[in-house]
Design a protein around this motif. Structure first.
Motif, mmCIF file in Angstrom:
data_model
loop_
_atom_site.group_PDB
_atom_site.id
_atom_site.type_symbol
_atom_site.label_atom_id
_atom_site.label_comp_id
_atom_site.label_asym_id
_atom_site.label_seq_id
_atom_site.Cartn_x
_atom_site.Cartn_y
_atom_site.Cartn_z
ATOM 1 N N GLU A 254 0.886 -1.104 -0.174
ATOM 2 C CA GLU A 254 -0.136 0.088 -0.128
ATOM 3 C C GLU A 254 0.884 1.314 -0.101
ATOM 4 O O GLU A 254 0.591 2.250 -0.585
ATOM 5 N N GLU A 255 1.977 1.321 0.770
ATOM 6 C CA GLU A 255 3.006 2.315 0.907
ATOM 7 C C GLU A 255 3.449 2.764 -0.624
ATOM 8 O O GLU A 255 3.957 3.772 -0.868
ATOM 9 N N VAL A 256 4.052 1.642 -1.405
ATOM 10 C CA VAL A 256 4.539 1.761 -2.598
ATOM 11 C C VAL A 256 3.729 1.772 -3.829
ATOM 12 O O VAL A 256 4.162 1.953 -4.895
ATOM 13 N N GLY A 257 2.424 1.492 -3.619
ATOM 14 C CA GLY A 257 1.536 1.565 -4.709
ATOM 15 C C GLY A 257 1.901 0.361 -5.537
ATOM 16 O O GLY A 257 1.391 0.348 -6.713
ATOM 17 N N LYS A 258 2.024 -1.015 -5.147
ATOM 18 C CA LYS A 258 2.326 -2.140 -5.893
ATOM 19 C C LYS A 258 1.382 -3.123 -5.387
ATOM 20 O O LYS A 258 0.698 -2.740 -4.285
ATOM 21 N N THR A 259 1.217 -4.251 -5.801
ATOM 22 C CA THR A 259 0.404 -5.250 -5.239
ATOM 23 C C THR A 259 1.372 -6.282 -4.399
ATOM 24 O O THR A 259 2.635 -6.221 -4.322
ATOM 25 N N PRO A 260 0.807 -6.999 -3.611
ATOM 26 C CA PRO A 260 1.551 -7.947 -2.711
ATOM 27 C C PRO A 260 2.644 -8.819 -3.287
ATOM 28 O O PRO A 260 3.682 -8.927 -3.009
ATOM 29 N N ALA A 261 1.886 -9.386 -4.615
ATOM 30 C CA ALA A 261 2.873 -10.215 -5.267
ATOM 31 C C ALA A 261 4.223 -9.606 -5.760
ATOM 32 O O ALA A 261 5.345 -10.110 -5.870
ATOM 33 N N GLN A 262 4.162 -8.308 -6.203
ATOM 34 C CA GLN A 262 5.120 -7.550 -6.685
ATOM 35 C C GLN A 262 6.033 -7.067 -5.635
ATOM 36 O O GLN A 262 7.319 -7.339 -6.091
ATOM 37 N N VAL A 263 5.451 -6.661 -4.431
ATOM 38 C CA VAL A 263 6.354 -6.397 -3.271
ATOM 39 C C VAL A 263 7.116 -7.513 -2.894
ATOM 40 O O VAL A 263 8.390 -7.832 -2.818
ATOM 41 N N ALA A 264 6.671 -9.150 -2.907
ATOM 42 C CA ALA A 264 7.367 -10.200 -2.328
ATOM 43 C C ALA A 264 8.393 -10.433 -3.375
ATOM 44 O O ALA A 264 9.612 -11.104 -3.122
ATOM 45 N N ARG A 266 9.948 -8.412 -5.252
ATOM 46 C CA ARG A 266 10.769 -7.291 -5.512
ATOM 47 C C ARG A 266 11.853 -7.658 -4.132
ATOM 48 O O ARG A 266 13.211 -7.406 -4.314
ATOM 49 N N TRP A 267 11.378 -8.031 -3.094
ATOM 50 C CA TRP A 267 12.099 -8.236 -1.819
ATOM 51 C C TRP A 267 12.969 -9.212 -2.269
ATOM 52 O O TRP A 267 14.439 -9.134 -1.811
ATOM 53 N N ALA A 293 6.835 -6.489 -10.881
ATOM 54 C CA ALA A 293 7.920 -6.518 -10.014
ATOM 55 C C ALA A 293 9.317 -5.886 -10.545
ATOM 56 O O ALA A 293 10.379 -5.616 -10.072
ATOM 57 N N LEU A 294 9.406 -5.599 -11.947
ATOM 58 C CA LEU A 294 10.396 -5.158 -12.623
ATOM 59 C C LEU A 294 10.418 -3.560 -12.497
ATOM 60 O O LEU A 294 9.372 -2.933 -12.364
ATOM 61 N N ASP A 295 11.706 -3.116 -12.716
ATOM 62 C CA ASP A 295 11.853 -1.590 -13.129
ATOM 63 C C ASP A 295 11.453 -0.625 -11.763
ATOM 64 O O ASP A 295 11.116 0.462 -12.029
ATOM 65 N N TRP A 296 11.569 -1.192 -10.604
ATOM 66 C CA TRP A 296 11.489 -0.304 -9.311
ATOM 67 C C TRP A 296 12.378 -0.871 -8.268
ATOM 68 O O TRP A 296 12.814 -2.184 -8.427
ATOM 69 N N LYS A 297 12.500 -0.133 -7.461
ATOM 70 C CA LYS A 297 13.146 -0.725 -6.042
ATOM 71 C C LYS A 297 12.550 -0.732 -4.972
ATOM 72 O O LYS A 297 11.867 0.497 -4.636
ATOM 73 N N LEU A 298 12.398 -1.475 -3.983
ATOM 74 C CA LEU A 298 12.096 -1.239 -2.695
ATOM 75 C C LEU A 298 12.931 -0.358 -1.915
ATOM 76 O O LEU A 298 14.198 -0.794 -1.759
ATOM 77 N N PRO A 299 12.517 0.674 -1.455
ATOM 78 C CA PRO A 299 13.604 1.520 -0.451
ATOM 79 C C PRO A 299 14.106 0.525 0.671
ATOM 80 O O PRO A 299 13.269 -0.348 1.348
ATOM 81 N N LEU A 302 11.871 -0.474 3.897
ATOM 82 C CA LEU A 302 10.794 -1.258 3.695
ATOM 83 C C LEU A 302 11.301 -2.642 3.602
ATOM 84 O O LEU A 302 10.743 -3.495 3.978
ATOM 85 N N TRP A 303 12.419 -2.565 2.632
ATOM 86 C CA TRP A 303 13.096 -4.012 2.513
ATOM 87 C C TRP A 303 13.341 -4.263 3.955
ATOM 88 O O TRP A 303 13.290 -5.594 4.191
ATOM 89 N N ASN A 304 14.067 -3.856 4.685
ATOM 90 C CA ASN A 304 14.400 -4.181 5.896
ATOM 91 C C ASN A 304 13.377 -4.712 7.011
ATOM 92 O O ASN A 304 13.532 -5.720 7.660
ATOM 93 N N ARG A 305 12.113 -3.963 6.693
ATOM 94 C CA ARG A 305 11.006 -4.181 7.684
ATOM 95 C C ARG A 305 10.546 -5.542 7.132
ATOM 96 O O ARG A 305 9.959 -6.384 8.183
ATOM 97 N N LEU A 306 10.552 -5.997 5.878
ATOM 98 C CA LEU A 306 10.039 -7.275 5.550
ATOM 99 C C LEU A 306 11.166 -8.573 5.740
ATOM 100 O O LEU A 306 10.736 -9.554 6.214
ATOM 101 N N SER A 307 12.568 -8.034 5.993
ATOM 102 C CA SER A 307 13.433 -8.925 6.229
ATOM 103 C C SER A 307 13.292 -9.417 7.723
ATOM 104 O O SER A 307 13.388 -10.511 8.146
ATOM 105 N N GLU A 308 13.010 -8.321 8.601
ATOM 106 C CA GLU A 308 12.841 -8.498 10.000
ATOM 107 C C GLU A 308 11.724 -9.528 10.619
ATOM 108 O O GLU A 308 11.742 -10.348 11.467
#
Length: 329
Positions: A254-264, A266-267, A293-299, A302-308
């Motif tokens: 929701e924060e990055v304007g992508k779908t859950p699949a795209q975020v997963a 991308r991580w 999931a292409l052509d963008w980056k997780l900040p 946010l990447w660290n939040r998912l990792s933790e």
């Protein structure tokens, strides 16, 4: 689309790999070929299949789709599973490998396979026999590179050491299950692959569909996770920790304007050591979602939040080793 070298090789592969396990099954031939064409048109060059997917039908569809553009594709397939009823119709013996590669080449309508992978370890066959057969296939030109899948870390290291000792070709990649809800590879395999420069091409990067966000704690499940057994089963996904991970994926999406699949995806794509996650799709709509999931980056934050939220619990010997780490390690 970005490209990365696959392990200790000069083979450049796209940052996403199109998996074809559903082709000829839940995905009809027309849509399967359309997915491959769209993938290549957007710069994707890495396709993964196996001789047992839909009893060889997946390989046939892939072969039909790429026969006129073979040089544009890095083609990967696998050998090891049961393909016939006789005693030697399974495993990674020289006999089964030699018969398996010829059968795959016929179905794929090609005279070479870019990446030939051992699907699972075979306790019945000495690894020396397997690697010598694979080395012969590379020497003959039928295979360009070799890889493995679903190995323990000790099995991969034994194979690499055997290749080095005998001057056989080495596995340049491993294909493991790996995702935000399946991080067992963090225990030993990731560090081994980084040390030995082995590319990692994860399967089930969306946890069998769990990370698409279609499932929740209250509603009845449907789709792939209704399986009672195997890696794609509700029993393996229906846990409070996994739903906590999914909740965080949804918040980040929701924060990055992508779908859950795209975020997963991308991580995973930004995880150190990962070369090219293998995504599959049953429909063209799913394919398009995954390609987002292409052509963008997780900040980083946010990447660290998912990792933790998804990290494994502290375990021996990792916590013991960390306790005695030297300051400059």
């Amino acid at each position: 689309m970005e490209y990365r070298l696959l392990g200790r090789s000069g083979l450049a592969v796209s940052e996403l790999c199109l998996g074809t396990m559903t082709f000829g099954n839940t995905t009809n031939e027309q849509d399967s070929i359309e997915m491959i064409n769209r993938f290549i048109e957007r710069g994707g060059n890495f396709l993964d299949t196996a001789d047992v997917y839909v009893s060889g039908r997946s390989e046939e569809i892939v072969g039909q789709a790429i026969k006129d553009r073979r040089d544009e594709v890095v083609l990967a397939t696998k050998v090891r599973m049961q393909t016939s009823n006789h005693p030697n119709g399974v495993g990674i013996s020289r006999k089964h490998i030699m018969e398996g590669v010829d059968a795959s080449l016929r179905r794929l309508q090609t005279d070479y396979i870019d990446l030939y992978q051992v699907h699972v370890w075979d306790h019945a066959t000495p690894i020396e026999e397997t690697l010598r057969a694979l080395d012969d296939l590379v020497s003959s030109g039928k295979v360009r590179y070799i890889g493995c899948s679903n190995f323990f870390a000790w099995q991969l290291m034994k194979a690499l050491a055997t290749s080095d000792m005998n001057r056989y070709v080495r596995f340049i990649s491993i294909q493991p299950q790996y995702s935000l809800v399946s991080r067992e590879m963090d225990r030993e395999m990731i560090s081994l692959c980084l040390e030995e420069n082995v590319g990692i091409i994860p399967w089930a990067p969306l946890g069998g569909g769990f990370l698409t966000g279609r499932y929740n704690r209250e509603e009845p499940i449907e789709g792939r996770l209704t399986s009672k057994v195997g890696e794609s089963s509700w029993a393996l996904r229906n846990s409070e920790k996994n739903f906590a991970i999914l909740d965080e994926v949804k918040r980040v999406a929701e924060e990055v304007g992508k779908t859950p699949a795209q975020v997963a995806l991308r991580w995973l794509n930004q995880r150190k050591g990962i070369t090219s996650p293998i995504f599959g799709a049953s429909t063209l709509a799913q394919f398009e979602d995954n390609m987002g999931a292409l052509d963008w980056k997780l900040p980083e934050e946010l990447w660290n939040r998912l990792s933790e939220v998804s990290q494994l619990p502290s375990e021996y010997p990792n916590r013991f080793i960390a306790k005695f780490a030297r300051p400059f390690e």
